[in-house]
Design an enzyme around this catalytic site. Structure first.
Site, PDB file in Angstrom:
ATOM      1  N   HIS A  65       0.824  -1.210   0.000  1.00 36.48           N
ATOM      2  CA  HIS A  65       0.000   0.000   0.000  1.00 36.48           C
ATOM      3  C   HIS A  65       0.860   1.262   0.000  1.00 36.48           C
ATOM      4  O   HIS A  65       0.565   2.240  -0.680  1.00 36.48           O
ATOM      5  CB  HIS A  65      -0.932  -0.047   1.219  1.00 36.48           C
ATOM      6  N   GLU A  68       2.108   1.812  -3.376  1.00 39.45           N
ATOM      7  CA  GLU A  68       1.044   2.368  -4.228  1.00 39.45           C
ATOM      8  C   GLU A  68       1.021   3.898  -4.093  1.00 39.45           C
ATOM      9  O   GLU A  68       0.937   4.627  -5.079  1.00 39.45           O
ATOM     10  CB  GLU A  68      -0.309   1.777  -3.818  1.00 39.45           C
ATOM     11  N   HIS A  69       1.118   4.399  -2.855  1.00 38.76           N
ATOM     12  CA  HIS A  69       1.134   5.854  -2.659  1.00 38.76           C
ATOM     13  C   HIS A  69       2.338   6.496  -3.331  1.00 38.76           C
ATOM     14  O   HIS A  69       2.227   7.543  -3.956  1.00 38.76           O
ATOM     15  CB  HIS A  69       1.192   6.171  -1.152  1.00 38.76           C
ATOM     16  N   GLU A 140      -4.446   8.152   7.098  1.00 36.18           N
ATOM     17  CA  GLU A 140      -5.363   7.215   6.440  1.00 36.18           C
ATOM     18  C   GLU A 140      -5.683   6.062   7.401  1.00 36.18           C
ATOM     19  O   GLU A 140      -6.828   5.622   7.509  1.00 36.18           O
ATOM     20  CB  GLU A 140      -4.724   6.691   5.146  1.00 36.18           C
TER      21      GLU A 140
END
Lengths: 424, 428
Positions: A65, A68-69, A140
């Site tokens: 993740h 991905e950022h 997040e």
């Protein structure tokens, strides 16, 4: 390049596998202004331990993740900004098993595709940018801590699975992401973002030859080694834990129950299992099902009720849930219904009718470019053709579906997750 | 793609968009009624009760079995808030006839069922059945109470409830627990009969059928619709200025891990003659896109949050900025958000930022044409506030917007209230 026509649903699928191992699926959509591309890596939050060049390696929770950022950063700017500035709508998501980068646009498709393929295959991280992202992802993570749906879901997976990392949040924790450095990211990108471990899905009015030409031009020539993954010791057929119940600031108890399947072998068997499973879910919990209607009429459901079958990271999980002030009552009714179906079988007319409705709901999926692109990507990684579903649905038998229900929903196989309001 | 719009019965307008590009058709029937705190919950409850049973299909199992037989068609209750107008009704989507094996008259069947659900609910002694009204009322109450479950949406709802306290806009689309709790079958049935007779109705169809066929199907489906000839006073009051001289600040405490900041603005003088495309470009420059001032500075530069964005409601002429932050970052986030609005007011944005904002807005308009659901909402908005042109024309107009227009809008924007949802003191 192979072209398959699915006349029954008015779709054509063009498939090409490049010499570097990348599979490209294209579904032309004449008449649409929109074009859509999704570039997907077979790498998700659960892929934390893997073998490379004979060596097993462990990585912190949350790398897929985090990557991905950070992938959007390029030496000459940020791909999210570049694509948005051209009027495209770019985004990305990471699940336990996949990382997908996608955009929709109504103009400049080729330039946008070029940007997508370039930024996903160009790692560019600095210690400063990684540190800054820790702040953003930290927020997040804090945001989802307040999301009851999130707690419900992960608590259910924690009940069902003892070892498999699907039980842990894809984003990791504030602590685990603090261990991630730019080296971790470079390394995991190199390992998992290899053409043979990725797929490109394109939907829209595009020139298929240009799509494949761009992929050949911009992506590495070699397939690279696809790493073996370790999801922990094999899980038994029964849940690790029966139930979890937590308190959060919610208005009424929300529940999610589930059962795990032994995923069928990759290929046509997997598609058949998925269709049988989704049909079973609809028969058991769909809007026309006897169980749903008796729960609803009896006041046991106090809001929406949803269900799904999810394949990820070597697991297959059937889940269903909603809002109820009497979760125990719902579970009792479910157990009784499974026993009843076991004894009396499924109603034949209901089965035929629900199968027809299931066809219609699958058709709806074809209207959503993003759902179709994702289904095609999952099809590549699980060796099946999602567009074949429309023919295959007719072949799923009543007896097969009954057996599926009896075996999967046996009471001892079910786990339950509940989020309740705090006691006053 | 240009729609055909026609008055098919008194105060019943049908908009038809014929296209064969979609796999599923869409048919929506919406009743327009004034939003106010006395009736909002009743309005929200009516479509829910209507999906429970009809004269010929007495319960939900019968309705849903029928829908399954129509290849999984869906007819769902919908309630929307468009400024100070509440739009309630039924929205259906169903397979296009080209793709269902036998090929049947699905449009006529779905239209007929929609009409029956809307006009011929199951009744008992002339009233909606107690059992249905009470169970749907409980579900509505659960939805109202359940608004706290999504903290971001809840913070925005609370912001407008507090900021617009004396205005109809303060009322949520579902109304309030207070109002919902007291609804009885008798009251609801009477209210429903009157609502049917007086409400203007907007119908939208998108799919492969020709407009003449759609009209025939709907005239038959809606034949029993009563029309009183009275029209309710429908419209939205737009305030140009803040309610008080100084910005009002509100705080709620809840058991949460992350704070939710919601800042409310009046769009100001530009609402005298709103230029939709210019307002959307302003929003995209300030906080409504990935290249916006807010995203670039508050998130990417300062790492204060994961999400921060601005959104505008052109029906009411208001804007909100929403962000999730640590409790102790309240002042820092607020300062930075206001600083970014100041920057837009000064014209402190580059040609590239403006071009990116315009592309983003134009792209969104064009994407509307590829989604039946987005088209449905677009044409409903158009019917209520205009402008009278299809999405593609708005996309073209967007390209013409200048920096001066954006600056002028930004200068007129007035902050009216700040809302913060924070953790309880003992948790903080």
């Amino acid at each position: 390049m192979r072209t398959e026509t699915y006349k029954n649903v008015g779709e054509t699928l063009i498939t090409e596998t490049l010499s570097n191992g990348l599979t490209i699926n294209i579904v032309p959509k004449p008449g649409f202004l929109k074009s859509y591309a999704m570039f997907t890596a077979n790498y998700g939050g659960a892929d934390r331990r893997f073998k490379l060049a004979g060596q097993w390696l462990d990585t912190p929770a949350g790398v897929a993740h985090f990557l991905e950022h950070k992938m959007f950063d390029m030496p000459d700017g940020n791909a999210l900004n570049i694509l948005s500035a051209r009027g495209a709508s770019p985004n990305a998501f990471t699940s336990s098993g996949l990382t997908a980068y996608h955009f929709a646009c109504t103009s400049l498709f080729e330039e946008n595709l070029r940007t997508l393929l370039s930024f996903v295959s160009t790692p560019y991280f600095t210690p400063e940018s990684v540190q800054k992202e820790q702040g953003i992802i930290g927020q997040e993570i804090r945001m989802v801590e307040d999301d009851p749906g999130y707690a419900l879901y992960y608590n259910l997976l924690k009940c069902l699975y003892r070892n498999n990392p699907v039980r842990d949040s894809v984003a990791g924790t504030v602590e685990s992401i603090s261990e991630i450095t730019s080296e971790t990211l470079y390394h995991c990108h190199e390992v998992f973002y290899r053409p043979a471990n990725m797929t490109l899905s394109v939907i829209g009015s595009v020139d298929p030859d240009r799509v494949t030409a761009l992929a050949r031009e911009l992506l590495p020539a070699g397939p690279g080694e696809v790493p073996e993954r370790d999801y922990g010791e094999a899980e038994g057929a029964f849940p690790h834990k029966e139930s979890l119940d937590v308190n959060m600031a919610v208005s009424a108890p929300q529940f999610l129950f589930g059962t795990k399947l032994e995923p069928a072998e990759k290929g046509e068997a997997r598609l058949r299992q998925r269709l049988t499973g989704e049909l079973a879910l609809r028969l058991l919990f769909g809007a026309s099902s006897p169980l749903y209607n008796s729960l609803y009429a009896g006041g046991l459901l106090n809001g929406s009720f949803d269900y799904e079958l999810d394949y990820t990271a070597g697991t297959a999980t059937l889940i269903a849930g909603g809002v109820s002030r009497n979760v125990g009552g719902v579970m009792d009714a479910l157990h009784k219904e499974i026993v009843r179906i076991g004894e009396a079988g499924l109603d034949k007319a209901l089965f035929e009718n629900v199968r027809r409705a299931y066809f219609g709901s699958k058709l709806r999926m074809l209207g959503s470019f993003s759902s179709l692109a994702q289904a095609l990507a999952e099809g590549v990684f699980s060796g099946c053709r999602p567009l074949g579903a429309f023919e295959e649905i007719a072949a799923v038998s009543l007896a097969e579906t009954e057996r599926f229900i009896r075996e999967s929903f046996a009471p001892e196989k079910l786990a339950l997750s509940v989020v309740s309001p705090p006691e006053r | 793609m240009n729609p055909i719009t026609e008055l098919i019965m008194p105060d019943v307008v049908l908009t038809c968009l014929q296209t064969d590009k979609f796999k599923t058709g869409c048919l929506s029937v919406g009743l327009l009624t004034p939003l106010n705190r006395e009736t909002a919950s009743k309005n929200a409850l009516i479509p829910m009760v209507l999906t429970r049973g009809t004269a010929s299909l007495p319960d939900m199992a019968a309705i849903n079995t029928k829908l399954d037989a129509l290849y999984g068609a869906r007819i769902r209750p919908v309630v929307r808030k468009k400024g100070e107008i509440q739009v309630i009704g039924l929205v259906s989507d169903f397979a296009d006839e080209a793709f269902i094996p036998e090929g049947s008259a699905l449009l006529e069947q779905v239209a007929a069922l929609t009409g029956e659900m809307l006009l011929m609910p199951r009744t008992y002694g002339g009233l909606m059945p107690r059992e249905y009204v009470e169970s749907e009322r409980e579900k509505l109450l659960e939805l109202i109470r359940g608004r706290i479950n999504d903290k971001r949406a809840y913070s925005l709802q609370r912001l407008f409830e507090l900021m617009c306290a004396p205005e109809a806009y303060a009322t949520d689309k579902l109304g309030s627990e207070n109002e919902a709790e007291s609804i009885t079958p008798l009251e609801l049935t009477r209210y429903y009969r009157r609502l049917l007779a007086v409400s203007p109705i907007r119908i939208f169809y998108c799919g492969s059928a020709a407009p003449a066929r759609v009209k025939t199907a709907l005239l038959s489906a809606l034949a029993p619709l009563p029309r009183s000839g009275e029209t309710p006073d429908l419209g939205t009051d737009i305030r140009m200025n803040a309610l008080e001289e100084t910005v009002r600040r509100f705080t709620d405490e809840m058991r949460v891990a992350q704070g939710k900041l919601a800042i409310g603005f009046r769009l100001g003088d530009c609402m005298e003659a709103p230029n939709t495309a210019a307002l959307r470009v302003f929003n995209a420059v300030f906080g409504g896109s990935a290249n916006s001032k807010l995203f670039t500075n508050v998130r990417e530069k300062l790492s204060l949050c994961y999400f921060v964005s601005s959104m505008i409601d052109l029906h009411k002429g208001v804007m909100a900025v929403s962000s999730g932050i640590e409790f102790d970052k309240y002042d820092a986030a607020l300062t930075e958000i206001f600083a970014q609005l100041e920057a837009v007011r000064r014209g402190d944005f580059t040609d590239q930022e403006l071009a990116a904002a315009k592309s983003s807005v134009a792209g969104d308009y064009r994407l509307t044409e590829d989604s039946p659901g987005a088209l449905e909402d677009f044409y409903l908005n158009q019917a209520l506030i205009g402008p009278e042109c299809p999405p593609s024309e708005l996309a073209a107009l967007t390209e013409e917007i200048t920096a001066d227009e954006v600056v002028t809008i930004a200068k007129g924007v007035v902050c009216d209230a700040v809302y913060f949802l924070r953790g309880q003191k003992e948790d903080a």
